[in-house]
Scaffold this active site. Structure first.
Site, PDB file in Angstrom:
ATOM      1  CD  GLN A  14      -2.392  -1.218   2.790  1.00  0.00           C
ATOM      2  OE1 GLN A  14      -3.341  -0.527   3.127  1.00  0.00           O
ATOM      3  NE2 GLN A  14      -1.790  -2.040   3.622  1.00  0.00           N
ATOM      4  CG  HIS A  46      -2.890   2.641  -1.722  1.00  0.00           C
ATOM      5  ND1 HIS A  46      -2.889   2.621  -0.349  1.00  0.00           N
ATOM      6  CD2 HIS A  46      -3.963   1.908  -2.092  1.00  0.00           C
ATOM      7  CE1 HIS A  46      -3.909   1.886   0.080  1.00  0.00           C
ATOM      8  NE2 HIS A  46      -4.565   1.438  -0.951  1.00  0.00           N
ATOM      9  CB  SER A  78      -3.646   0.422  10.739  1.00  0.00           C
ATOM     10  OG  SER A  78      -4.029   1.062   9.541  1.00  0.00           O
TER      11      SER A  78
HETATM   12  N1  APR Z   1       7.033  -2.961  12.150  1.00  0.00           N
HETATM   13  C1  APR Z   1       5.786  -3.458  11.947  1.00  0.00           C
HETATM   14  N2  APR Z   1       4.675  -2.705  12.066  1.00  0.00           N
HETATM   15  C2  APR Z   1       4.823  -1.423  12.389  1.00  0.00           C
HETATM   16  C3  APR Z   1       6.093  -0.834  12.624  1.00  0.00           C
HETATM   17  C4  APR Z   1       7.232  -1.663  12.486  1.00  0.00           C
HETATM   18  N3  APR Z   1       8.488  -1.206  12.680  1.00  0.00           N
HETATM   19  N4  APR Z   1       5.913   0.477  12.933  1.00  0.00           N
HETATM   20  C5  APR Z   1       4.583   0.711  12.895  1.00  0.00           C
HETATM   21  N5  APR Z   1       3.926  -0.430  12.564  1.00  0.00           N
HETATM   22  C6  APR Z   1       2.488  -0.624  12.342  1.00  0.00           C
HETATM   23  C7  APR Z   1       1.567   0.194  13.200  1.00  0.00           C
HETATM   24  O1  APR Z   1       1.281  -0.471  14.420  1.00  0.00           O
HETATM   25  C8  APR Z   1       0.326   0.297  12.320  1.00  0.00           C
HETATM   26  O2  APR Z   1      -0.570  -0.776  12.560  1.00  0.00           O
HETATM   27  O3  APR Z   1       2.236  -0.209  11.024  1.00  0.00           O
HETATM   28  C9  APR Z   1       0.877   0.152  10.899  1.00  0.00           C
HETATM   29  C10 APR Z   1       0.791   1.424  10.070  1.00  0.00           C
HETATM   30  O4  APR Z   1      -0.564   1.709   9.859  1.00  0.00           O
HETATM   31  P1  APR Z   1      -1.030   2.967   9.006  1.00  0.00           P
HETATM   32  O5  APR Z   1      -0.269   4.165   9.431  1.00  0.00           O
HETATM   33  O6  APR Z   1      -2.507   3.035   9.087  1.00  0.00           O
HETATM   34  O7  APR Z   1      -0.541   2.619   7.525  1.00  0.00           O
HETATM   35  P2  APR Z   1      -1.255   1.703   6.453  1.00  0.00           P
HETATM   36  O8  APR Z   1      -1.937   0.541   7.060  1.00  0.00           O
HETATM   37  O9  APR Z   1      -0.239   1.439   5.400  1.00  0.00           O
HETATM   38  O10 APR Z   1      -2.352   2.698   5.884  1.00  0.00           O
HETATM   39  C11 APR Z   1      -3.147   2.274   4.795  1.00  0.00           C
HETATM   40  O11 APR Z   1      -4.047   4.455   4.619  1.00  0.00           O
HETATM   41  O12 APR Z   1      -3.973   6.799   4.559  1.00  0.00           O
HETATM   42  C12 APR Z   1      -3.901   5.639   3.852  1.00  0.00           C
HETATM   43  O13 APR Z   1      -3.125   5.569   1.692  1.00  0.00           O
HETATM   44  C13 APR Z   1      -2.659   5.482   3.003  1.00  0.00           C
HETATM   45  O14 APR Z   1      -1.710   3.432   2.132  1.00  0.00           O
HETATM   46  C14 APR Z   1      -2.161   4.090   3.298  1.00  0.00           C
HETATM   47  C15 APR Z   1      -3.402   3.422   3.891  1.00  0.00           C
END
Ligand code: APR
Length: 307
Positions: A158, A176, A250
């Site tokens: 993503q 994305h 997430s």
């Molecule tokens: N290792 C593993 N997981 C991690 C780490 C790490 N070092 N650091 C953070 N995380 C986890 C967090 O706990 C969280 O659950 O990564 C996740 C990041 O979540 P988001 O910030 O929501 O990112 P993502 O899931 O990629 O978001 C999806 O949302 O806004 C949109 O387009 C954007 O592609 C993105 C989509």
């Protein structure tokens, strides 16, 4: 609330309800039995706790079990989110320091926002491009890039930062888009297809479409927009696999969040790797709680030892 039992003298900081019945077990005997019955949550760097029908297991055994499944799997698919790039210094979207805590997506990441104030939206993307340009792929990207050299391994992301690409990943499915690509906002006939522009900063702001002279926009998927159907098809196809890993996401943004369920429904052994629990944690076969940049190299090491 109480605390989990201790392992090797290290206190676990994972809190549990008193009604949880934690018990030590011979994991080797119980893992296979548990795998398709209840999710197994393994808290790395702490003790290992499992909720519900709930067994305390040893992290290294869970990892070894996963590695042996991967070693014999014909097809392995991984799907990543912002968490894999966190160790590179790219901010995630949600969570304590997440971008969406500081900025409103409706002001910056929708077609309406862009039409209303393209300069503001480009300011935000110019800042993010500058930030990502200074980041390097980390151990998690590098492991996934090495795995991608094998037939049968597929990586869906993503992330728009392209750090998987910079790590040398083959056959990446980018759900994305990429902040390093632009397209015409209108879009004009020739500017519909994204073009790559990695210059930081961009010479003109906001940048213009080289074909029609209208506004160019980042070639990323904004809220309220559809994903490219060919890309979704490729991702969906990749959910047919033996092992499916959902890493650093997430698990709240669809359709990506639905792929792990799809994979499990098709018979895959599903694994989540995340520093926290997410809505996917209770649905996967194995939930590994810890940083991707540490867990993935551990799995890779076990795979190498098993050869
Ligand atoms: N290792 C593993 N997981 C991690 C780490 C790490 N070092 N650091 C953070 N995380 C986890 C967090 O706990 C969280 O659950 O990564 C996740 C990041 O979540 P988001 O910030 O929501 O990112 P993502 O899931 O990629 O978001 C999806 O949302 O806004 C949109 O387009 C954007 O592609 C993105 C989509």
């Amino acid at each position: 609330m109480g605390r989990c039992a201790q392992r090797d003298g290290v206190a676990c900081s994972h809190r549990r309800s008193d009604d949880l019945q934690l018990r030590r077990c011979r994991v080797d005997e119980q893992l296979s039995q548990l795998a398709h019955e209840a999710p197994i949550a393994v808290f790395l760097e702490e003790c290992c706790c499992v909720e519900a029908s709930h067994t305390q297991i040893m992290t290294d055994t869970a990892l070894a079990d996963l590695a042996s499944r991967m070693a014999t799997a014909r097809r392995v698919t991984a799907m990543t989110g912002a968490g894999v790039s966190a160790a590179s210094g790219v901010p995630t979207f949600r969570g304590a320091d997440g971008l969406w805590r500081r900025y409103r997506p409706e002001d910056l990441a929708t077609p309406v926002a862009f039409a209303h104030d393209p300069s503001l939206v480009w300011e935000w993307y110019a800042w993010r491009r500058e930030q990502v340009a200074a980041c390097r792929p980390n151990a998690a990207h590098n492991v996934l890039a090495r795995w991608s050299q094998h037939d049968g391994f597929r990586l869906i992301t993503q992330n728009v930062d392209d750090l998987h690409g910079r790590a040398g990943t083959r056959g990446l499915v980018r759900l994305h888009g990429s902040i390093w690509e632009l397209k015409c906002f209108k879009p004009c006939a020739n500017g519909e297809r994204p073009w790559r522009d990695e210059r930081v900063p961009l010479p003109e702001q906001p940048p213009l479409c080289p074909h029609c002279g209208g506004l160019a926009r980042p070639a990323v998927v904004w809220f309220g927009e559809s994903l490219d159907s060919a890309v979704v098809d490729r991702a969906f196809e990749a959910t047919t696999c033996d092992v499916f890993l959902t890493i650093g996401t997430s698990a709240v943004v669809y359709p990506a969040a639905g792929f792990v369920d799809e994979a499990r429904a098709k018979g895959a052994f599903t694994v989540e790797i995340n520093t926290e629990t997410t809505p996917a944690s209770s649905c996967v076969d194995l939930s590994l709680i810890g940083p991707a940049e540490e867990i993935l190299p551990s799995i890779e090491q076990l795979l190498a030892e098993s050869k």
